[in-house]
Design a protein around this motif. Structure first.
Motif, PDB file in Angstrom:
ATOM      1  N   ASN A 276      -2.421  68.745 -87.777  1.00 31.26           N
ATOM      2  CA  ASN A 276      -1.380  67.806 -88.189  1.00 31.26           C
ATOM      3  C   ASN A 276      -1.961  66.454 -88.572  1.00 31.26           C
ATOM      4  OD1 ASN A 276       1.540  68.734 -88.058  1.00 31.26           O
ATOM      5  ND2 ASN A 276       0.773  69.584 -86.151  1.00 31.26           N
ATOM      6  N   LYS A 311       3.571  74.586 -88.306  1.00 38.10           N
ATOM      7  CA  LYS A 311       2.716  73.567 -87.660  1.00 38.10           C
ATOM      8  C   LYS A 311       3.478  72.781 -86.601  1.00 38.10           C
ATOM      9  CE  LYS A 311       0.181  74.963 -91.044  1.00 38.10           C
ATOM     10  NZ  LYS A 311      -0.603  76.194 -90.862  1.00 38.10           N
ATOM     11  N   THR A 329       5.731  67.033 -86.915  1.00 39.16           N
ATOM     12  CA  THR A 329       5.044  65.773 -87.213  1.00 39.16           C
ATOM     13  C   THR A 329       5.405  65.331 -88.613  1.00 39.16           C
ATOM     14  OG1 THR A 329       3.205  66.463 -85.790  1.00 39.16           O
ATOM     15  CG2 THR A 329       2.821  64.597 -87.258  1.00 39.16           C
TER      16      THR A 329
END
Length: 768
Positions: A276, A311, A329
């Motif tokens: 990330n 992710k 994120t």
């Protein structure tokens, strides 16, 4: 001393490539500087999805002036040779010096190279670094891409910032010139007002250190960098955290806080943190939620869906159960606090989980045994048949292993073992494993559990691939152990049979990993079977299958199964033993076991019980690291060298059992290469000589008994008693005495000492 900044701006760099790119950039820069005679005080490398940056501190303003000498041809050499020497060194004939070399006048060229401006060195180094950059995958772009000679980069290169002190380092590559300007965040720049003069950055009003920063904006989103010192802060003012480690900290801490604020615990995933950080320039962790109905799907599926596809981090509640939440994120500090971003991510994850739930329910409509029938359509290897063929061999081998009797073997139900083996690959044809190959085995275990199969069977299906590497969990359930062993032994035997063994760094069929798995299963479960025999059985099952499929001729009628297996076992000893031994060394190195000691025990021959072998090796290592062990090893090597020099073979000294301990009660039997008759001792032995004979008489029975009882520490203790006598023997006794009878008897005694040590290990293989 001056600082230097280099930034290479491009379209998005894949996160997985950024770590190596940082290393390569630093390496290439250091090589260029070293070649020019420059050394930086320090080098720092950064990466974001859109840029690679390097800051080198304390570079000198110029390189050192250098004077070099080159020796040329003799003064009498032909003009052609002298002219060639001049061209090579870029000098004229008038500039050459003549010096005497061993009485012969010889030309020398003295080349004085003045110092160069570091800025000029950098201007040449930057294009060279870009052209030499070793991206694992790269591309060409634009009209220039029609030529194979055009610039290649991981993604289209769009800008170069190169500043030495406050001065621009002018350079050009592929029509692109260096400058002072870079870009800020792809989206956040739209918030900031556009002005053409120096202004304070409103984007960082919450940071008191940022209010002093000023940046010249030439257009929205572009930043003019003054020097290396203001690079990081000016980018931060425009919502770019250029330091990858800082972004990782923001994600790691922010994700944990987002979960904690909701009363949850974040499932830590450092790989996801790094990934990330490679996807964002201004990371903002946000908590999202999904429908609790999806929790009916195995949690590994949910975690894999969230992690691999999106992710996302997953969360657990305070009881440790999977929570219907995730942390994503964002790459922007949204004005609505991220609500729209979270809603979008929730929608995407819901679609993914809906697919997973559909696969989960669809797969359960077909029994595993019916799934397994489809394995005949999958080729395992063109020379080894289908996956169905492999499953049948594995089932027979696993059942055979479970049926073995003896001490040191696990007790498993052979029928359950066979059933688990026949179903262990069935999930390869399921929809879920087709979507997530990482879940093979695991999903089969879940489906077996849903069918109501015995827990031993479902666990064996789930875990039969384990261990898949160093540090992985090693199964201990008997059914699982035998299915896992059979699967790995089948692969090793089959690929070696077809001469598809590993070579060098190539191991396309992961046989080294399979061998490490076998060794871990054997050693950690204390299995006392014979590995060559197991591999011979695996090889024989291939043979039977080939006969059944008419791929080979059957053996002569008079050849029994046992005789065939003996043949396979002999093949193992010559073809696979070194391979297994090498893997054992790799495995035991992690446990701190010396490889030479494994060689020393293997050299004795006939040891195919790995548990016993390692017990002996570990006792040996503990012994050779003591003072007694070090000195005994030295004595052994001295004795072996003498025997080798004298050409003495196997020798033995014996005590007459019907006499006392006097010198007259000692007799010696000397054998050279297994030949020779017993000879009575014709002289009175010296004190040290008699002490060694007495020590051997006392130690040998103790060593033999201890080894038979597998009490290897006691065997080492018994050997330690020989340390003092052998040291004293070499101190006081002349082995190569002029008296032939003494010489032969003392060589016999050294041979007996060597043979006593060889009861434990071949000390000649031990280093030191």
């Amino acid at each position: 001393m001056t600082d230097f900044l280099l930034e290479l701006l491009s379209e998005e760099i894949p996160a997985r490539m950024q770590a190596k790119a940082r290393t390569d950039l630093q390496r290439l820069f250091t090589e260029q500087m070293t070649e020019a005679g420059l050394n930086a005080g320090g080098v720092t490398v950064y990466s974001t999805p859109r840029r690679l940056a390097l800051i080198a501190t304390d570079l000198p303003a110029q390189t050192q002036a250098v004077s070099e000498e080159a020796k040329g041809p003799p003064e009498s050499a032909p003009d052609q040779a002298v002219d060639g020497f001049c061209r090579k060194n870029d000098v004229t004939r008038d500039q050459l010096e003549v010096r005497d070399v061993k009485g012969r006048p010889t030309f020398f060229a003295v080349i004085n190279k003045p110092g160069r401006d570091t800025k000029d060195v950098l201007a040449e180094a930057i294009p060279a670094m870009i052209k030499a950059f070793p991206w694992p995958k790269s591309m060409r772009w634009g009209e220039a891409s029609l030529s194979t000679e055009s610039l290649r980069w991981v993604r289209p290169l769009s800008g170069i910032v190169a500043i030495f002190g406050d001065d621009l380092v002018p350079c050009e590559i592929d029509g692109m010139t260096s400058g002072y300007d870079t870009v800020g965040h792809r989206f956040h720049h739209a918030k900031a007002p556009f002005v053409s003069s120096e202004v304070e950055r409103p984007a960082a009003e919450n940071d008191p250190n940022m209010s002093r920063l000023r940046s010249t904006r030439t257009e929205p989103g572009r930043i003019t960098i003054g020097n290396a010192g203001d690079y990081v802060d000016k980018l931060r003012a425009c919502h770019v955290v250029v330091d990858h480690e800082e972004r990782q900290d923001i994600i790691r801490d922010g994700a944990a806080k987002a979960a904690s604020d909701a009363g949850l615990d974040l499932v830590e995933d450092e790989g996801l943190v790094i990934e990330n950080a490679g996807l964002t320039e201004w990371p903002v962790p946000l908590l999202g939620r999904f429908d609790p109905a999806f929790l009916d799907v195995p949690e590994e599926v949910i975690q894999l869906t969230a992690r691999v596809n999106q992710k996302y981090f997953i969360c657990r509640d305070k009881k440790g159960a999977l929570a219907p939440n995730f942390v994503c994120t964002a790459n922007i500090d949204a004005s609505d606090g991220g609500k729209a971003i979270v809603a979008g991510n929730e929608k995407v994850l819901a679609a993914r989980l809906s697919d997973a739930k559909f696969f989960w329910e669809l797969d359960q409509k077909i029994r595993l045994e019916d799934h397994a029938k489809k394995l005949s359509n999958i080729v395992f290897h063109e020379k080894l048949g289908t996956v169905a063929d492999k499953v049948e061999r594995v089932a027979k081998l696993a059942e055979w292993l479970a049926s073995l009797e003896g001490t040191g073997l696990l007790h498993a139900n052979p029928e359950q073992t066979k059933q688990a083996a026949r179903l262990c690959k069935a999930d390869l044809v399921t929809e879920m494993v087709g979507e997530f190959p990482e879940l093979q085995g695991l999903m089969g275990g879940y489906y077996a559990e849903k069918e109501g199969l015995p827990v031993e069977v479902s666990h064996a299906i789930r875990d039969h691939y384990k261990p898949v590497g160093q540090g992985d969990d090693v199964p201990t359930d008997p059914v699982t152990v035998y299915v896992s062993l059979a699967d790995k032994l089948d692969s090793i035997a089959g690929f070696f049979m077809k001469d598809l063994k590993p070579s060098g760094s190539k191991d396309p069929f992961a046989l080294r990993r399979a061998a490490l798995g076998v060794l871990s299963l054997v050693t950690q479960n204390g299995l006392r079977g014979k590995l060559p025999e197991w591999l011979a059985e695996a090889r024989h099952l291939y043979h039977e299958q080939e006969i059944e499929d008419e791929r080979t001729e059957p053996p002569p009628v008079e050849t029994t199964r046992g005789e065939l297996k003996q043949q396979w076992s002999r093949v193992f000893m010559h073809d696979i033993r070194d391979f297994i031994t090498d893997r054992l060394k790799v495995q035991q190195r992690e446990a701190g076991v010396r490889h030479d000691l494994i060689d020393a025990v293997f050299a004795l021959g006939g040891e195919d019980d790995l548990v016993r072998l390692l017990a002996r090796v570990k006792a040996l290592q503990a012994f050779v690291e003591t003072t007694d062990g070090v000195n005994l090893l030295a004595g052994y090597k001295r004795a072996s060298n003498i025997l080798k020099k004298e050409g003495a073979g196997a020798v033995r000294v014996e005590r007459s059992r019907d006499t006392d301990d006097s010198a007259q009660g000692l007799s010696t039997s000397l054998e050279t290469n297994g030949e020779g008759d017993a000879k009575p001792l014709s002289y009175t032995p010296e004190k040290a000589e008699k002490a060694l004979i007495d020590a051997l008489d006392a130690a040998q029975p103790d060593v033999t008994a201890a080894i038979a009882a597998e009490e290897f520490e006691k065997a080492m203790t018994a050997l330690a008693a020989l340390r003092g006598p052998i040291d004293q023997f070499f101190e006081d006794v002349t082995v190569n005495d002029e008296d032939q009878s003494k010489r032969e008897a003392r060589l016999s005694l050294l041979g007996r000492f060597r043979d006593a040590v060889h009861q434990v290990a071949d000390f000649s293989k031990i280093e030191g």
